[in-house]
Design an enzyme around this catalytic site. Structure first.
Site, short mmCIF file in Angstrom:
data_model
loop_
_atom_site.label_atom_id
_atom_site.label_comp_id
_atom_site.label_asym_id
_atom_site.label_seq_id
_atom_site.Cartn_x
_atom_site.Cartn_y
_atom_site.Cartn_z
CB THR A 393 -0.78 -0.04 1.14
OG1 THR A 393 -1.67 -1.28 1.27
CG2 THR A 393 -1.76 1.29 1.34
CD GLU A 413 -4.78 -6.88 -0.01
OE1 GLU A 413 -4.94 -8.01 0.86
OE2 GLU A 413 -4.77 -5.92 0.62
CB THR A 459 -5.83 -2.23 8.02
OG1 THR A 459 -6.49 -3.57 8.12
CG2 THR A 459 -5.51 -2.07 9.47
N GLY A 479 1.03 -1.26 5.10
CA GLY A 479 1.66 -2.33 6.07
C GLY A 479 0.48 -3.26 6.28
N GLY A 480 -0.55 -3.46 5.43
CA GLY A 480 -1.74 -4.49 6.02
C GLY A 480 -2.29 -4.25 7.01
#
Length: 573
Positions: A393, A413, A459, A479-480
């Site tokens: 991201t 993603e 997130t 960073g997921g």
């Protein structure tokens, strides 16, 4: 709480991964960055070429929205592993003239023919690689519509002007960076892609550092959109190329021309809460990021965390415990608010956060936190959703000379999305942010299951901070699922400990996603391992390569920070 229950099968055999997927940025080294200072405006983005493009737009009389759009278009070219027009994102825009904050939800949507069992084959949930690298994972891209809506509402320069830096770079070429080369070298999925390998590899090897890479196909797409607007992407030949690619995959998806043409950006009310005299604001659901960050900050205000140094065992302990509680709520209660009643107000209620914080003991770590029970909510009605969210991201922070600002997080993603290159840009795999199984281990339907037209939980956490009615700070990160901890760490550093933005970004990453306590490998936190273990923390020491980009107001103007774990740059005038 509204739950629409279909006739669902009993539990499927799908064990969620006990740890997050490996971060493709893990090999990136950390080096000290210099704090950027400016009197008029500031841009902080994930690549120097993109940052300079944004600065150039501001110098030409553009505003923060204009600059952010130009930055994003360049990032889609030079940082294709992280974001681009094949993906989506969330945008916060602050208009200084009317002191209004607007949130644009440009998250991808599931096609109208999508269904909750689309990732299930012969009663077995597809593996992560099978799901990600398929046509099933592609949602309707939302980014370009988001940029266009943002520009229509707040832009100053003509739309076409904002494409000029990216078009020039695409046609004249840009040098492959060390980071891009490293990610190409480690991506077997991209190397095996019939549509993408010829662009990113030569003789089966990743493009070398310094190689001048042109993208004439993307330049043509940018020119079409610059001239005819976002409709040129969502209808006509470009949309047809996307739909054809998704349908021609070995494991095809159901994306249609109607899905493309009917995509809409949603303006949602920003989520805001108080913290120590500041007002924290961010995008609301379907993103869980700002909500969880606000929960962490709210719970920490009931602890003595600020009485201890940022990297001390006690401060890290409190931070990790608050994270466990926030992630436990996130994994149960958050989904697309157009498909479920997300109890946002209840989850942020001061009494509820005080009750949650009371579970944090000073000398004993929780093994695994359970979701809380906000007033009127029974967690037993919900299934636990531990869907992974992959960490590729990007984040952009911009403030202009008039005080307008944009905090924007965008994504495709997984690293390089679903590895399908169409007309010079990569498609997303955002539908894997849904629960792949659709039901939990007890057969209960999950709020974040796939449904037609639904937006997957995210997130991404673009945030702004206000003090006494004045914009004070912008922050966000890739960073997921770790984004929550990265952003909360930085907010605590600036607002709690009084660090400058660069110092706060460079604090070693730490926290818990409710499965052990994570410490950033190779940092000073190695010195507190024994102390944390004595409190019962199950430690996971690993690379945690955040990509934080932040800006903070000072008495003399603005300070900008960029995460040294990636190749970003903060620059202003």
């Amino acid at each position: 709480m509204a739950l629409v229950l279909a006739a669902l099968p009993m539990a499927l055999q799908a064990d969620p991964p006990p740890d997050p997927p490996p971060d493709p940025e893990a090999a990136v080294s950390v080096s000290r960055h210099t704090l950027a200072e400016a009197k008029k405006f500031m841009v902080s983005a994930a690549n120097p070429l993109a940052t300079r493009a944004g600065v150039g737009i501001l110098e030409r009389g553009g505003n923060a929205v204009d600059a952010a759009i130009a930055v994003q278009l360049v990032l889609g070219l030079v940082e294709p592993q992280s974001s681009g027009i094949g993906g989506g994102g969330f945008m916060l825009v602050y208009d200084q003239a009317d002191q209004r904050l607007t949130s644009f939800d440009a998250r991808e949507t599931a096609p109208k023919r999508a269904h909750y069992r689309q990732f299930v084959h012969q009663d077995k949930v597809l593996s992560w690689p099978e799901a990600v690298n398929s046509g099933l994972s592609v949602g309707v891209p939302g980014l370009l519509r988001g940029l266009a809506e943002m520009h229509k509402a707040h832009g100053r320069l003509p739309w076409a002007v904002l494409f000029e830096p990216a078009i020039s770079m695409a046609e004249q070429g840009f040098e492959v960076s060390l980071r891009l080369h490293g990610l190409l070298a480690r991506s077997n999925g991209l190397k095996g892609s019939t549509s993408a390998s010829a662009y990113f590899y030569r003789d089966g090897k990743a493009l070398p550092v310094g190689y001048r890479l042109l993208n004439l196909e993307l330049a043509r797409v940018y020119r079409q959109v610059a001239q005819h607007g976002a409709d040129a992407f969502y209808t006509g030949e470009i949309a047809l190329a996307i739909v054809d690619a998704v349908g021609a995959h070995d494991r095809p998806g159901s994306l249609s021309l109607d899905d493309m043409a009917s995509y809409r950006v949603i303006r949602r009310e920003p989520l805001c809460t108080d913290y120590r005299g500041y007002t924290l604001c961010g995008s609301g659901p379907p993103s869980s990021g700002p909500l969880a960050v606000m929960q962490i900050m709210g719970m920490l205000s009931h602890t003595p965390v600020l009485e201890h140094a940022p990297d001390s065992p006690q401060a890290v302990h409190y931070f990790a415990e608050a994270g466990k509680l926030a992630y436990a709520d996130r994994d149960v209660y958050v989904a697309d608010p157009d498909f479920a009643d997300v109890p946002v107000k209840a989850l942020l209620h001061p009494e509820y956060l005080a009750q949650r914080a009371a579970q944090i003991l000073p000398d004993q770590a929780m093994k695994k936190a359970l979701p809380g029970s906000p007033p009127g909510i029974d967690p037993a009605e919900f299934g636990l959703d531990e869907s992974a969210e992959l960490p590729s991201t990007t984040h952009i922070s911009v403030v202009d000379a008039q005080g307008n600002a944009v905090s924007m997080t965008t994504s495709v993603e997984s690293a390089f999305g679903n590895k399908m290159l169409v007309r010079g840009f990569l498609l997303n795999n955002q539908l894997t942010d849904f629960s792949l199984a659709g039901v939990d281990g007890k057969g209960r339907p999950l709020l974040n299951r796939v449904e037609p037209g639904k937006r997957p939980r995210s997130t991404m956490a673009p945030m702004m901070v206000f003090r006494d009615g004045q914009l004070h700070m912008l922050i966000g990160a890739p960073g997921g699922t770790a984004i929550i901890n990265y952003v909360a760490k930085t907010l605590l550093g600036v607002l709690g400990y009084g660090l400058d933005i660069q110092q706060a970004i460079e604090l070693p990453n730490r926290g818990s996603r409710n499965y052990g306590t994570e410490l950033e490998e190779g940092t000073s936190l190695s010195g507190i391992v024994a102390a944390l273990k004595s409190k019962g923390h199950e430690l996971k020491i690993r690379p945690l390569p955040s990509g934080l980009q932040g800006i903070v107001r000072t008495k003399n103007g603005w300070q900008g920070g960029a995460d040294p774990r990636r190749e970003g740059l903060a620059l202003g005038r």
